[in-house]
Motif scaffolding. Sequence first.
Motif, PDB file in Angstrom:
ATOM      1  N   HIS A 221      11.466  12.120   5.447  1.00 30.04           N
ATOM      2  CA  HIS A 221      10.903  13.040   6.431  1.00 30.04           C
ATOM      3  C   HIS A 221      10.978  12.478   7.847  1.00 30.04           C
ATOM      4  CE1 HIS A 221       7.385  10.391   5.660  1.00 30.04           C
ATOM      5  NE2 HIS A 221       7.081  10.667   6.906  1.00 30.04           N
ATOM      6  N   ALA A 222      11.058  11.127   7.964  1.00 28.58           N
ATOM      7  CA  ALA A 222      11.094  10.519   9.298  1.00 28.58           C
ATOM      8  C   ALA A 222      12.457  10.657   9.952  1.00 28.58           C
ATOM      9  CB  ALA A 222      10.722   9.043   9.205  1.00 28.58           C
ATOM     10  N   THR A 223      13.502  10.932   9.165  1.00 22.28           N
ATOM     11  CA  THR A 223      14.842  11.034   9.730  1.00 22.28           C
ATOM     12  C   THR A 223      15.169  12.430  10.223  1.00 22.28           C
ATOM     13  OG1 THR A 223      15.830  11.523   7.575  1.00 22.28           O
ATOM     14  CG2 THR A 223      15.651   9.204   8.197  1.00 22.28           C
ATOM     15  N   ASP A 224      14.261  13.384   9.999  1.00 25.03           N
ATOM     16  CA  ASP A 224      14.495  14.746  10.462  1.00 25.03           C
ATOM     17  C   ASP A 224      14.502  14.764  11.980  1.00 25.03           C
ATOM     18  OD1 ASP A 224      14.587  17.733   9.848  1.00 25.03           O
ATOM     19  OD2 ASP A 224      12.897  17.593  11.244  1.00 25.03           O
ATOM     20  N   GLU A 225      15.581  15.247  12.561  1.00 27.83           N
ATOM     21  CA  GLU A 225      15.764  15.187  14.015  1.00 27.83           C
ATOM     22  C   GLU A 225      14.710  15.981  14.765  1.00 27.83           C
ATOM     23  OE1 GLU A 225      19.371  15.766  17.266  1.00 27.83           O
ATOM     24  OE2 GLU A 225      19.668  16.295  15.168  1.00 27.83           O
ATOM     25  N   ALA A 226      14.333  17.130  14.252  1.00 28.06           N
ATOM     26  CA  ALA A 226      13.389  17.994  14.975  1.00 28.06           C
ATOM     27  C   ALA A 226      11.978  17.454  14.926  1.00 28.06           C
ATOM     28  CB  ALA A 226      13.421  19.397  14.375  1.00 28.06           C
ATOM     29  N   ALA A 227      11.651  16.687  13.859  1.00 28.14           N
ATOM     30  CA  ALA A 227      10.265  16.269  13.664  1.00 28.14           C
ATOM     31  C   ALA A 227       9.951  14.911  14.249  1.00 28.14           C
ATOM     32  CB  ALA A 227       9.940  16.252  12.169  1.00 28.14           C
ATOM     33  N   ALA A 228      10.969  14.103  14.510  1.00 29.76           N
ATOM     34  CA  ALA A 228      10.683  12.705  14.820  1.00 29.76           C
ATOM     35  C   ALA A 228      10.919  12.314  16.261  1.00 29.76           C
ATOM     36  CB  ALA A 228      11.520  11.813  13.908  1.00 29.76           C
ATOM     37  N   LEU A 229      11.133  13.268  17.176  1.00 33.16           N
ATOM     38  CA  LEU A 229      11.403  12.924  18.555  1.00 33.16           C
ATOM     39  C   LEU A 229      10.175  13.005  19.458  1.00 33.16           C
ATOM     40  CD1 LEU A 229      14.903  14.486  19.165  1.00 33.16           C
ATOM     41  CD2 LEU A 229      14.314  12.082  19.002  1.00 33.16           C
ATOM     42  N   ASP A 230       8.990  12.977  18.858  1.00 29.50           N
ATOM     43  CA  ASP A 230       7.772  13.005  19.660  1.00 29.50           C
ATOM     44  C   ASP A 230       7.528  11.606  20.201  1.00 29.50           C
ATOM     45  OD1 ASP A 230       5.406  13.530  20.850  1.00 29.50           O
ATOM     46  OD2 ASP A 230       4.252  13.779  19.017  1.00 29.50           O
ATOM     47  N   LEU A 231       7.659  11.464  21.505  1.00 24.11           N
ATOM     48  CA  LEU A 231       7.550  10.155  22.123  1.00 24.11           C
ATOM     49  C   LEU A 231       6.167   9.548  21.965  1.00 24.11           C
ATOM     50  CD1 LEU A 231       8.647   7.913  23.889  1.00 24.11           C
ATOM     51  CD2 LEU A 231       8.193   9.315  25.884  1.00 24.11           C
ATOM     52  N   PHE A 232       5.149  10.352  22.035  1.00 22.73           N
ATOM     53  CA  PHE A 232       3.782   9.862  21.942  1.00 22.73           C
ATOM     54  C   PHE A 232       3.132  10.505  20.732  1.00 22.73           C
ATOM     55  CE2 PHE A 232       5.111   9.745  26.308  1.00 22.73           C
ATOM     56  CZ  PHE A 232       4.766   8.472  26.701  1.00 22.73           C
ATOM     57  N   SER A 233       3.231   9.872  19.585  1.00 25.98           N
ATOM     58  CA  SER A 233       2.704  10.441  18.350  1.00 25.98           C
ATOM     59  C   SER A 233       1.202  10.618  18.442  1.00 25.98           C
ATOM     60  CB  SER A 233       3.050   9.526  17.175  1.00 25.98           C
ATOM     61  OG  SER A 233       4.445   9.430  17.023  1.00 25.98           O
ATOM     62  N   ASP A 234       0.712  11.674  17.831  1.00 29.69           N
ATOM     63  CA  ASP A 234      -0.716  11.988  17.887  1.00 29.69           C
ATOM     64  C   ASP A 234      -1.454  11.148  16.854  1.00 29.69           C
ATOM     65  OD1 ASP A 234      -2.924  13.240  18.883  1.00 29.69           O
ATOM     66  OD2 ASP A 234      -2.759  14.975  17.568  1.00 29.69           O
ATOM     67  N   ASP A 235      -1.643   9.885  17.175  1.00 25.93           N
ATOM     68  CA  ASP A 235      -2.273   8.929  16.272  1.00 25.93           C
ATOM     69  C   ASP A 235      -3.787   9.041  16.410  1.00 25.93           C
ATOM     70  OD1 ASP A 235      -3.188   6.796  14.848  1.00 25.93           O
ATOM     71  OD2 ASP A 235      -1.804   5.335  15.713  1.00 25.93           O
ATOM     72  N   PRO A 236      -4.509   9.467  15.361  1.00 25.83           N
ATOM     73  CA  PRO A 236      -5.955   9.650  15.475  1.00 25.83           C
ATOM     74  C   PRO A 236      -6.726   8.356  15.711  1.00 25.83           C
ATOM     75  CG  PRO A 236      -5.231   9.937  13.206  1.00 25.83           C
ATOM     76  CD  PRO A 236      -4.002   9.859  14.043  1.00 25.83           C
ATOM     77  N   SER A 237      -6.076   7.217  15.481  1.00 27.01           N
ATOM     78  CA  SER A 237      -6.766   5.940  15.707  1.00 27.01           C
ATOM     79  C   SER A 237      -6.791   5.560  17.190  1.00 27.01           C
ATOM     80  CB  SER A 237      -6.077   4.825  14.909  1.00 27.01           C
ATOM     81  OG  SER A 237      -4.759   4.592  15.390  1.00 27.01           O
ATOM     82  N   VAL A 238      -6.028   6.277  18.030  1.00 28.83           N
ATOM     83  CA  VAL A 238      -5.961   6.000  19.466  1.00 28.83           C
ATOM     84  C   VAL A 238      -6.937   6.922  20.188  1.00 28.83           C
ATOM     85  CG1 VAL A 238      -4.448   5.957  21.477  1.00 28.83           C
ATOM     86  CG2 VAL A 238      -3.545   5.303  19.240  1.00 28.83           C
ATOM     87  N   PRO A 239      -7.729   6.397  21.152  1.00 30.84           N
ATOM     88  CA  PRO A 239      -8.708   7.234  21.856  1.00 30.84           C
ATOM     89  C   PRO A 239      -8.067   8.436  22.539  1.00 30.84           C
ATOM     90  CG  PRO A 239      -9.039   4.908  22.363  1.00 30.84           C
ATOM     91  CD  PRO A 239      -7.765   4.995  21.598  1.00 30.84           C
ATOM     92  N   LEU A 240      -8.856   9.515  22.642  1.00 32.47           N
ATOM     93  CA  LEU A 240      -8.378  10.768  23.210  1.00 32.47           C
ATOM     94  C   LEU A 240      -9.173  11.123  24.452  1.00 32.47           C
ATOM     95  CD1 LEU A 240      -6.435  13.232  22.665  1.00 32.47           C
ATOM     96  CD2 LEU A 240      -8.396  14.304  21.546  1.00 32.47           C
ATOM     97  N   ALA A 241      -8.483  11.275  25.586  1.00 35.51           N
ATOM     98  CA  ALA A 241      -9.141  11.684  26.829  1.00 35.51           C
ATOM     99  C   ALA A 241      -9.091  13.201  26.951  1.00 35.51           C
ATOM    100  CB  ALA A 241      -8.447  11.049  28.026  1.00 35.51           C
ATOM    101  N   ARG A 242     -10.191  13.794  27.437  1.00 35.45           N
ATOM    102  CA  ARG A 242     -10.244  15.225  27.720  1.00 35.45           C
ATOM    103  C   ARG A 242     -10.275  15.389  29.236  1.00 35.45           C
ATOM    104  NH1 ARG A 242     -14.598  17.525  26.687  1.00 35.45           N
ATOM    105  NH2 ARG A 242     -15.903  15.720  26.195  1.00 35.45           N
ATOM    106  N   LEU A 243      -9.344  16.176  29.754  1.00 34.99           N
ATOM    107  CA  LEU A 243      -9.130  16.254  31.190  1.00 34.99           C
ATOM    108  C   LEU A 243      -9.131  17.688  31.677  1.00 34.99           C
ATOM    109  CD1 LEU A 243      -6.072  13.810  31.216  1.00 34.99           C
ATOM    110  CD2 LEU A 243      -8.469  13.184  31.576  1.00 34.99           C
ATOM    111  N   LEU A 244      -9.510  17.861  32.947  1.00 35.87           N
ATOM    112  CA  LEU A 244      -9.430  19.150  33.618  1.00 35.87           C
ATOM    113  C   LEU A 244      -8.476  18.990  34.790  1.00 35.87           C
ATOM    114  CD1 LEU A 244     -10.427  22.076  33.834  1.00 35.87           C
ATOM    115  CD2 LEU A 244     -12.234  21.251  35.374  1.00 35.87           C
ATOM    116  N   ILE A 245      -7.366  19.736  34.762  1.00 37.56           N
ATOM    117  CA  ILE A 245      -6.295  19.574  35.740  1.00 37.56           C
ATOM    118  C   ILE A 245      -6.272  20.775  36.685  1.00 37.56           C
ATOM    119  CG2 ILE A 245      -3.808  19.276  36.022  1.00 37.56           C
ATOM    120  CD1 ILE A 245      -3.874  18.146  33.100  1.00 37.56           C
ATOM    121  N   ARG A 246      -6.370  20.495  37.966  1.00 37.78           N
ATOM    122  CA  ARG A 246      -6.401  21.538  38.975  1.00 37.78           C
ATOM    123  C   ARG A 246      -5.094  22.323  38.979  1.00 37.78           C
ATOM    124  NH1 ARG A 246      -8.136  19.038  44.591  1.00 37.78           N
ATOM    125  NH2 ARG A 246      -5.890  19.132  44.967  1.00 37.78           N
ATOM    126  N   PRO A 247      -5.117  23.613  39.348  1.00 45.43           N
ATOM    127  CA  PRO A 247      -3.893  24.436  39.311  1.00 45.43           C
ATOM    128  C   PRO A 247      -2.718  23.835  40.073  1.00 45.43           C
ATOM    129  CG  PRO A 247      -5.801  25.840  39.653  1.00 45.43           C
ATOM    130  CD  PRO A 247      -6.304  24.422  39.736  1.00 45.43           C
TER     131      PRO A 247
END
Length: 321
Positions: A221-247
């Motif tokens: 499953h890791a060799t699938d081209e469409a699924a494995a090109l996410d540069l920053f994987s959504d790793d739940p062990s890494v802290p998550l910042a919640r942000l509000l971005i001005r228009p």
Amino acid sequence: MSGGRLSTRLSRLLNMVPYFLANPGISAQEAAAELGVSTKQLMSDLNQLWMCGLPGYGPGDLIDLSFSEESIEVTFSAGIDRPLRLTSIEATALLVALRSIADLPGMVDPTAAHAAMAKIEAAIPGNRPADAPAPGAPVEAPAVAAVRHALAAGHALRLVYYSASRDAVSERVVDPIRIVLVDNNSYLQAWCRQAEGARLFRLDRIQEATELDEPARPPHHATDEAAALDLFSDDPSVPLARLLIRPDYGWVLEQYPMHRMSVRPDGSVEATMRFATLDWMARLLLGFGAGVTVLGPAELVTAVRERSRAALAAYENLEVA
């Protein structure tokens, strides 16, 4: 589709016609294995290739293929099997493209790329004579050369890698999958045995690379081209910042690995972003000024607030002095 994925597929499509001309009647399963793609992806590529050809795009201009999962054969190549004669403008454009690729670590063999550039330059009227010595190719970093060799040989790698987000150097064993181009940087896409997930390693941040005497075995499953090109994987062990971005700061969403969550009535965007260290994330957010507001977590809000106060105090001290 990202630029990296498009360039990878284009390269594969351009090589398919001569490949199938040299291997008439090959099955889709055999061809997919040799080309390093799934059978499904190969059939999709063939359907795409079937609609390509020369301007005019009539029956005598388009590439013609006879293909099924049992047998693939090129019945009309549309000239791809013939040497291409370039105009000066086309040759110059090709040189610019080759130079840009050759300057990216790991994308091509720099010696081969510079030899090709020398031949193209010699073929342009009024340019350097064919018998003139070609400028030497830049020396490839040993780590990059080791990555390319291991990838071609299908071997695992031991990497010493600098992570900019963590500001730390780590050592890990990976199973190489491919080299990709993302946002004008070249990366090794590999299965990281330590993280047990597909990761991208920027080639200019690989400090050491040692090819191991064992085969690379990334999960299917890791060799699938469409699924494995996410540069920053959504790793739940890494802290998550919640942000509000001005228009008027919408460009931030394009420049950083953020996930858009919702849009408020005033046009501002709520987004999330994974981060490795509190100090690094606080420094990044302070650089955005009032354009980005931290909503959470609490420790990040506190860190940004304290750094802001310290910066203001430093300016006040300068004014007094």
